[in-house]
Design a protein around this motif. Sequence first.
Motif, PDB file in Angstrom:
ATOM      1  N   VAL A 151       0.863  -1.175   0.000  1.00  0.00           N
ATOM      2  CA  VAL A 151       0.000   0.000   0.000  1.00  0.00           C
ATOM      3  C   VAL A 151       0.904   1.231   0.000  1.00  0.00           C
ATOM      4  O   VAL A 151       1.596   1.503   0.984  1.00  0.00           O
ATOM      5  N   ARG A 152       0.913   1.919  -1.116  1.00  0.00           N
ATOM      6  CA  ARG A 152       1.722   3.148  -1.233  1.00  0.00           C
ATOM      7  C   ARG A 152       0.854   4.308  -0.772  1.00  0.00           C
ATOM      8  O   ARG A 152      -0.094   4.703  -1.456  1.00  0.00           O
ATOM      9  N   PRO A 153       1.136   4.876   0.396  1.00  0.00           N
ATOM     10  CA  PRO A 153       0.200   5.843   0.978  1.00  0.00           C
ATOM     11  C   PRO A 153       0.186   7.185   0.257  1.00  0.00           C
ATOM     12  O   PRO A 153       1.220   7.712  -0.139  1.00  0.00           O
ATOM     13  N   ALA A 154      -1.031   7.694   0.118  1.00  0.00           N
ATOM     14  CA  ALA A 154      -1.214   9.072  -0.332  1.00  0.00           C
ATOM     15  C   ALA A 154      -1.388   9.974   0.874  1.00  0.00           C
ATOM     16  O   ALA A 154      -0.981  11.140   0.860  1.00  0.00           O
ATOM     17  N   THR A 155      -2.032   9.428   1.929  1.00  0.00           N
ATOM     18  CA  THR A 155      -2.172  10.146   3.196  1.00  0.00           C
ATOM     19  C   THR A 155      -1.933   9.185   4.351  1.00  0.00           C
ATOM     20  O   THR A 155      -2.271   8.004   4.265  1.00  0.00           O
ATOM     21  N   VAL A 156      -1.367   9.707   5.417  1.00  0.00           N
ATOM     22  CA  VAL A 156      -1.187   8.961   6.669  1.00  0.00           C
ATOM     23  C   VAL A 156      -1.562   9.906   7.803  1.00  0.00           C
ATOM     24  O   VAL A 156      -0.968  10.988   7.929  1.00  0.00           O
ATOM     25  N   GLU A 157      -2.535   9.509   8.598  1.00  0.00           N
ATOM     26  CA  GLU A 157      -2.970  10.364   9.707  1.00  0.00           C
ATOM     27  C   GLU A 157      -2.675   9.701  11.047  1.00  0.00           C
ATOM     28  O   GLU A 157      -2.994   8.531  11.259  1.00  0.00           O
ATOM     29  N   PHE A 158      -2.074  10.463  11.946  1.00  0.00           N
ATOM     30  CA  PHE A 158      -1.768  10.016  13.303  1.00  0.00           C
ATOM     31  C   PHE A 158      -2.731  10.689  14.274  1.00  0.00           C
ATOM     32  O   PHE A 158      -2.894  11.915  14.249  1.00  0.00           O
ATOM     33  N   TRP A 159      -3.367   9.877  15.112  1.00  0.00           N
ATOM     34  CA  TRP A 159      -4.409  10.350  16.018  1.00  0.00           C
ATOM     35  C   TRP A 159      -4.046   9.949  17.440  1.00  0.00           C
ATOM     36  O   TRP A 159      -3.897   8.766  17.729  1.00  0.00           O
ATOM     37  N   GLN A 160      -3.868  10.944  18.309  1.00  0.00           N
ATOM     38  CA  GLN A 160      -3.586  10.689  19.722  1.00  0.00           C
ATOM     39  C   GLN A 160      -4.787  11.082  20.559  1.00  0.00           C
ATOM     40  O   GLN A 160      -5.219  12.237  20.550  1.00  0.00           O
ATOM     41  N   GLY A 161      -5.353  10.099  21.265  1.00  0.00           N
ATOM     42  CA  GLY A 161      -6.504  10.369  22.109  1.00  0.00           C
ATOM     43  C   GLY A 161      -6.141  11.155  23.353  1.00  0.00           C
ATOM     44  O   GLY A 161      -5.001  11.117  23.833  1.00  0.00           O
ATOM     45  N   ASP A 162      -7.138  11.839  23.902  1.00  0.00           N
ATOM     46  CA  ASP A 162      -6.949  12.654  25.100  1.00  0.00           C
ATOM     47  C   ASP A 162      -8.208  12.542  25.948  1.00  0.00           C
ATOM     48  O   ASP A 162      -9.327  12.621  25.420  1.00  0.00           O
ATOM     49  N   ALA A 163      -8.049  12.346  27.261  1.00  0.00           N
ATOM     50  CA  ALA A 163      -9.194  12.147  28.144  1.00  0.00           C
ATOM     51  C   ALA A 163     -10.140  13.337  28.134  1.00  0.00           C
ATOM     52  O   ALA A 163     -11.354  13.183  28.308  1.00  0.00           O
ATOM     53  N   ALA A 164      -9.603  14.544  27.920  1.00  0.00           N
ATOM     54  CA  ALA A 164     -10.425  15.745  27.865  1.00  0.00           C
ATOM     55  C   ALA A 164     -10.969  16.004  26.466  1.00  0.00           C
ATOM     56  O   ALA A 164     -11.534  17.063  26.209  1.00  0.00           O
ATOM     57  N   ARG A 165     -10.801  15.010  25.598  1.00  0.00           N
ATOM     58  CA  ARG A 165     -11.260  15.085  24.206  1.00  0.00           C
ATOM     59  C   ARG A 165     -10.528  16.148  23.398  1.00  0.00           C
ATOM     60  O   ARG A 165     -11.018  16.598  22.367  1.00  0.00           O
ATOM     61  N   ARG A 166      -9.345  16.516  23.870  1.00  0.00           N
ATOM     62  CA  ARG A 166      -8.506  17.432  23.084  1.00  0.00           C
ATOM     63  C   ARG A 166      -7.547  16.564  22.249  1.00  0.00           C
ATOM     64  O   ARG A 166      -6.334  16.611  22.424  1.00  0.00           O
ATOM     65  N   HIS A 167      -8.148  15.742  21.410  1.00  0.00           N
ATOM     66  CA  HIS A 167      -7.361  14.814  20.611  1.00  0.00           C
ATOM     67  C   HIS A 167      -6.436  15.571  19.658  1.00  0.00           C
ATOM     68  O   HIS A 167      -6.758  16.671  19.194  1.00  0.00           O
ATOM     69  N   VAL A 168      -5.300  14.965  19.377  1.00  0.00           N
ATOM     70  CA  VAL A 168      -4.331  15.563  18.457  1.00  0.00           C
ATOM     71  C   VAL A 168      -4.308  14.736  17.178  1.00  0.00           C
ATOM     72  O   VAL A 168      -4.115  13.518  17.218  1.00  0.00           O
ATOM     73  N   ARG A 169      -4.509  15.412  16.047  1.00  0.00           N
ATOM     74  CA  ARG A 169      -4.516  14.740  14.747  1.00  0.00           C
ATOM     75  C   ARG A 169      -3.496  15.414  13.828  1.00  0.00           C
ATOM     76  O   ARG A 169      -3.564  16.626  13.583  1.00  0.00           O
ATOM     77  N   LEU A 170      -2.584  14.614  13.323  1.00  0.00           N
ATOM     78  CA  LEU A 170      -1.574  15.106  12.388  1.00  0.00           C
ATOM     79  C   LEU A 170      -1.665  14.288  11.105  1.00  0.00           C
ATOM     80  O   LEU A 170      -1.525  13.067  11.133  1.00  0.00           O
ATOM     81  N   ARG A 171      -1.901  14.964   9.992  1.00  0.00           N
ATOM     82  CA  ARG A 171      -2.040  14.283   8.707  1.00  0.00           C
ATOM     83  C   ARG A 171      -0.863  14.605   7.799  1.00  0.00           C
ATOM     84  O   ARG A 171      -0.500  15.774   7.614  1.00  0.00           O
ATOM     85  N   TYR A 172      -0.279  13.546   7.249  1.00  0.00           N
ATOM     86  CA  TYR A 172       0.736  13.683   6.202  1.00  0.00           C
ATOM     87  C   TYR A 172       0.057  13.472   4.856  1.00  0.00           C
ATOM     88  O   TYR A 172      -0.713  12.520   4.678  1.00  0.00           O
ATOM     89  N   ARG A 173       0.355  14.335   3.903  1.00  0.00           N
ATOM     90  CA  ARG A 173      -0.154  14.180   2.542  1.00  0.00           C
ATOM     91  C   ARG A 173       1.019  14.182   1.575  1.00  0.00           C
ATOM     92  O   ARG A 173       1.896  15.046   1.663  1.00  0.00           O
ATOM     93  N   ARG A 174       1.016  13.186   0.682  1.00  0.00           N
ATOM     94  CA  ARG A 174       2.113  13.100  -0.274  1.00  0.00           C
ATOM     95  C   ARG A 174       2.096  14.331  -1.187  1.00  0.00           C
ATOM     96  O   ARG A 174       1.044  14.728  -1.695  1.00  0.00           O
ATOM     97  N   ASP A 175       3.272  14.901  -1.384  1.00  0.00           N
ATOM     98  CA  ASP A 175       3.411  16.100  -2.215  1.00  0.00           C
ATOM     99  C   ASP A 175       4.630  15.903  -3.097  1.00  0.00           C
ATOM    100  O   ASP A 175       5.760  16.189  -2.699  1.00  0.00           O
ATOM    101  N   GLY A 176       4.413  15.384  -4.310  1.00  0.00           N
ATOM    102  CA  GLY A 176       5.537  15.055  -5.183  1.00  0.00           C
ATOM    103  C   GLY A 176       6.349  13.931  -4.580  1.00  0.00           C
ATOM    104  O   GLY A 176       5.825  12.868  -4.250  1.00  0.00           O
ATOM    105  N   ASP A 177       7.641  14.171  -4.392  1.00  0.00           N
ATOM    106  CA  ASP A 177       8.512  13.176  -3.772  1.00  0.00           C
ATOM    107  C   ASP A 177       8.596  13.340  -2.256  1.00  0.00           C
ATOM    108  O   ASP A 177       9.323  12.591  -1.594  1.00  0.00           O
ATOM    109  N   GLY A 178       7.887  14.325  -1.717  1.00  0.00           N
ATOM    110  CA  GLY A 178       7.945  14.575  -0.280  1.00  0.00           C
ATOM    111  C   GLY A 178       6.571  14.533   0.352  1.00  0.00           C
ATOM    112  O   GLY A 178       5.620  13.954  -0.181  1.00  0.00           O
ATOM    113  N   TRP A 179       6.458  15.180   1.517  1.00  0.00           N
ATOM    114  CA  TRP A 179       5.220  15.177   2.283  1.00  0.00           C
ATOM    115  C   TRP A 179       4.950  16.565   2.816  1.00  0.00           C
ATOM    116  O   TRP A 179       5.873  17.327   3.090  1.00  0.00           O
TER     117      TRP A 179
END
Length: 216
Positions: A181-209
């Motif tokens: 699976v060659r990713p176009a997007t990869v999202e990292f999700w960190q849960g938080d008890a206060a629901r202040r979840h942290v979401r970081l998304r990588y999107r492929r951009d040419g040869d980089g991200w």
Amino acid sequence: MSLRQLLRALPVFDRPLPPFDPSTAPPEPTALFRDWLTAAIDAGEPEPHTMTIATADASGLPDSRVLILKDLTADGFCFASESGSAKGRQLAANPQAALGFHWKLTGRQVRVRGSVHPADAATNAADFAARPLGSRAASLLGRQSEVLADPAELDEALRGAYDTLDTAPDTVAPQHTVYLVRPATVEFWQGDAARRHVRLRYRRDGDGWRTDLLWP
């Protein structure tokens, strides 16, 4: 108590969770995925290499199941299956997939979306040879997802597969396929008890991200 009440009463994030500062994230997602997988292993997460893979058939009807991550390379995420299985046929018709990793103990998820590419025959054969004996025997059956009329048929077929591997241990199931699976997007999700979840998304951009923070 109704099922709805039972579900609503279940605790969520009732344990210490690790922090995640996205400003310290690496410029590409592979290194961060390895860090999170290692943290899940160290936390005692059972079977941390399992993942949900979602595919769709030619009509667009989605499907999902849980598989094992076989490898992670600079090109993407690898898993193995039978090319003649339901997922194999779906990927042949629509070579796109989504992967989902969930590590309960660390409150983390990773979502991957991208194109799917089958490996060459040599790679497939090497992966098959590295599988446990039981997995190789099951793969030799070549009837994944077909209707089973009688469990005795499965027992008989497995005995035949074990006999084959006993007399010809280098046998390779012709349908065994490693998929990348060659990713176009990869999202990292960190849960938080206060629901202040942290979401970081990588999107492929040419040869980089490129990266984006997302609202929880």
